[in-house]
Design a protein around this motif. Structure first.
Motif, PDB file in Angstrom:
ATOM      1  N   ILE A 170     -35.613   4.050  33.698  1.00  0.00           N
ATOM      2  CA  ILE A 170     -37.327   3.858  33.788  1.00  0.00           C
ATOM      3  C   ILE A 170     -38.123   3.401  33.418  1.00  0.00           C
ATOM      4  CG2 ILE A 170     -39.094   5.452  33.585  1.00  0.00           C
ATOM      5  CD1 ILE A 170     -37.633   7.943  34.938  1.00  0.00           C
ATOM      6  N   ASN A 171     -37.776   3.278  31.455  1.00  0.00           N
ATOM      7  CA  ASN A 171     -37.894   2.220  31.039  1.00  0.00           C
ATOM      8  C   ASN A 171     -37.762   1.633  30.562  1.00  0.00           C
ATOM      9  OD1 ASN A 171     -38.617   4.390  29.007  1.00  0.00           O
ATOM     10  ND2 ASN A 171     -36.757   3.985  27.240  1.00  0.00           N
ATOM     11  N   GLU A 172     -36.350   0.511  31.684  1.00  0.00           N
ATOM     12  CA  GLU A 172     -36.239  -0.769  31.654  1.00  0.00           C
ATOM     13  C   GLU A 172     -37.292  -1.455  32.785  1.00  0.00           C
ATOM     14  OE1 GLU A 172     -32.704  -2.440  34.819  1.00  0.00           O
ATOM     15  OE2 GLU A 172     -32.333  -0.830  33.767  1.00  0.00           O
ATOM     16  N   LEU A 173     -37.273  -0.263  33.931  1.00  0.00           N
ATOM     17  CA  LEU A 173     -38.161  -0.666  34.664  1.00  0.00           C
ATOM     18  C   LEU A 173     -39.349  -0.756  34.658  1.00  0.00           C
ATOM     19  CD1 LEU A 173     -36.843   1.662  37.589  1.00  0.00           C
ATOM     20  CD2 LEU A 173     -36.387  -0.377  37.510  1.00  0.00           C
ATOM     21  N   ALA A 174     -39.786  -0.091  33.957  1.00  0.00           N
ATOM     22  CA  ALA A 174     -41.545  -0.438  33.390  1.00  0.00           C
ATOM     23  C   ALA A 174     -41.429  -1.191  32.696  1.00  0.00           C
ATOM     24  CB  ALA A 174     -41.391   1.223  31.870  1.00  0.00           C
ATOM     25  N   SER A 175     -40.233  -2.402  31.370  1.00  0.00           N
ATOM     26  CA  SER A 175     -40.427  -3.368  31.058  1.00  0.00           C
ATOM     27  C   SER A 175     -40.046  -4.404  31.904  1.00  0.00           C
ATOM     28  CB  SER A 175     -39.183  -3.167  29.884  1.00  0.00           C
ATOM     29  OG  SER A 175     -39.328  -2.200  28.883  1.00  0.00           O
ATOM     30  N   THR A 176     -39.428  -4.353  33.128  1.00  0.00           N
ATOM     31  CA  THR A 176     -39.069  -5.796  33.960  1.00  0.00           C
ATOM     32  C   THR A 176     -40.297  -5.655  34.865  1.00  0.00           C
ATOM     33  OG1 THR A 176     -36.785  -4.509  34.654  1.00  0.00           O
ATOM     34  CG2 THR A 176     -37.766  -6.004  36.146  1.00  0.00           C
ATOM     35  N   HIS A 177     -40.878  -4.524  34.984  1.00  0.00           N
ATOM     36  CA  HIS A 177     -42.682  -4.262  35.920  1.00  0.00           C
ATOM     37  C   HIS A 177     -43.343  -4.937  35.255  1.00  0.00           C
ATOM     38  CE1 HIS A 177     -39.817  -4.555  39.578  1.00  0.00           C
ATOM     39  NE2 HIS A 177     -38.736  -3.319  39.121  1.00  0.00           N
ATOM     40  N   GLN A 178     -43.727  -4.821  33.836  1.00  0.00           N
ATOM     41  CA  GLN A 178     -44.767  -4.486  33.467  1.00  0.00           C
ATOM     42  C   GLN A 178     -45.767  -3.150  33.282  1.00  0.00           C
ATOM     43  OE1 GLN A 178     -46.527  -9.498  33.784  1.00  0.00           O
ATOM     44  NE2 GLN A 178     -44.786  -9.284  32.293  1.00  0.00           N
ATOM     45  N   LEU A 179     -45.717  -3.198  33.358  1.00  0.00           N
ATOM     46  CA  LEU A 179     -46.328  -1.764  33.732  1.00  0.00           C
ATOM     47  C   LEU A 179     -46.297  -0.563  32.572  1.00  0.00           C
ATOM     48  CD1 LEU A 179     -43.688   0.160  36.965  1.00  0.00           C
ATOM     49  CD2 LEU A 179     -46.380  -0.980  36.977  1.00  0.00           C
ATOM     50  N   LEU A 180     -46.859  -0.145  32.634  1.00  0.00           N
ATOM     51  CA  LEU A 180     -47.703   0.630  31.377  1.00  0.00           C
ATOM     52  C   LEU A 180     -47.191   1.459  31.367  1.00  0.00           C
ATOM     53  CD1 LEU A 180     -51.925  -0.082  31.162  1.00  0.00           C
ATOM     54  CD2 LEU A 180     -49.714  -1.104  29.626  1.00  0.00           C
ATOM     55  N   ALA A 181     -47.430   2.682  30.706  1.00  0.00           N
ATOM     56  CA  ALA A 181     -46.146   3.976  30.088  1.00  0.00           C
ATOM     57  C   ALA A 181     -47.220   5.600  29.812  1.00  0.00           C
ATOM     58  CB  ALA A 181     -45.400   3.760  29.026  1.00  0.00           C
TER      59      ALA A 181
END
Length: 281
Positions: A232-243
């Motif tokens: 999930i951390n990887e996907l957040a970074s890849t798609h430039q989503l805030l956490a």
């Protein structure tokens, strides 16, 4: 700072009133709490009124958790910092409430055929002013009809493909994102590891959510193992989503508690990074 951006009250399927939830947040020393009931904003004024009587500071975030459909999955999108008076959002949530009501009536009819006469009336009574959910039916079946546990209710009656299951016709994910953002809020993909899907499908879900304009993803929530956390951390970074971080609190238990273990990875940008009362207290 102790932050929890996903919680529920009796206005949906939580067990506490908004007043009780606010007091619990104070007892646990929370600094920021988002109340995100399912498809309703009705509990928020009550929570704010309670907070106004408290000496200790607690920043309340106006939120909502919206049910949506995506490739046959029920996907939840949390809206944070929404304008509770936005007419379009209020109309949309009213429609969501009617979908819930119609589904509840159909569930009640199916449960009668399973031998549970009058269960719908009791579920609506338990929900009271709040949205009626499957959890209300489960609680009634355990309390009044002798079913052994909530888990058993879903395994035998209310789970996917079971005797009293009713598939709600929820709107597309894009509709929820759009209404949240038009109401000035941020759209957050809720508890991504809790959907019954493979890692391949999860990657596709997060990609579609981001492509649809979603703002953030919950990267900290209960029941998250290390491998899913890394993904999930990887996907957040890849798609430039805030956490975002939220307990999805419904009632006190050994598994979930307000504000417990909700730290987010240092390389991710918190959804609250530019909220004045939080980023710059």
């Amino acid at each position: 700072m102790k932050i929890d951006l996903h919680s529920h009250t009796r206005y949906s399927d939580g067990h506490l009133t908004p007043e009780e939830l606010v007091l619990r947040a104070h007892n646990l020393q929370l600094d920021v709490l988002a109340i995100t009931d399912h498809d309703t904003l009705a509990g928020l004024p009550v929570a704010h009124a309670m907070q106004a009587t408290q000496k200790r500071k607690l920043t309340l975030i106006d939120g909502v958790e919206i049910s949506t459909a995506w490739h046959g999955f029920d996907i939840h999108v949390v809206g944070l910092n929404v304008d509770t008076n936005n007419p379009a959002l209020c109309r949309f949530l009213s429609q969501q409430g009617e979908i819930r009501r119609q589904r509840a009536l159909k569930i009640g009819e199916k449960l009668v055929k399973c031998g549970f006469e009058g269960v719908a009336e009791k579920a609506f009574s338990l929900a009271g002013v709040g949205q009626v959910t499957r959890a209300h039916f489960a609680r009634i079946l355990v309390k009044d009809y002798g079913v052994s546990s909530m888990d058993t209710v879903f395994k035998k009656y209310l789970g996917k493909g079971k005797r009293a299951a009713v598939k709600a016709v929820w709107p597309e994910m894009q509709a929820a994102i759009s209404h949240i953002q038009q109401a000035g809020g941020r759209a957050v993909l809720a508890h991504p590891a809790h959907y019954d899907m493979t890692a391949k499908w999860l990657r596709r879900l997060v990609e579609d959510f981001a492509d649809s304009g979603g703002d953030a993803i919950e990267t900290a929530f209960p029941g998250l193992n290390k491998d899913k956390q890394l993904l999930i951390n990887e996907l957040a970074s890849t798609h430039q989503l805030l956490a975002s971080a939220g307990s999805d609190f419904h009632f006190p238990s050994r598994w979930t508690e307000l504000g417990r273990n909700l730290g987010i990875a240092s390389q991710l940008t918190p959804v609250w990074h530019d909220w004045p009362l939080i980023a710059h207290p």
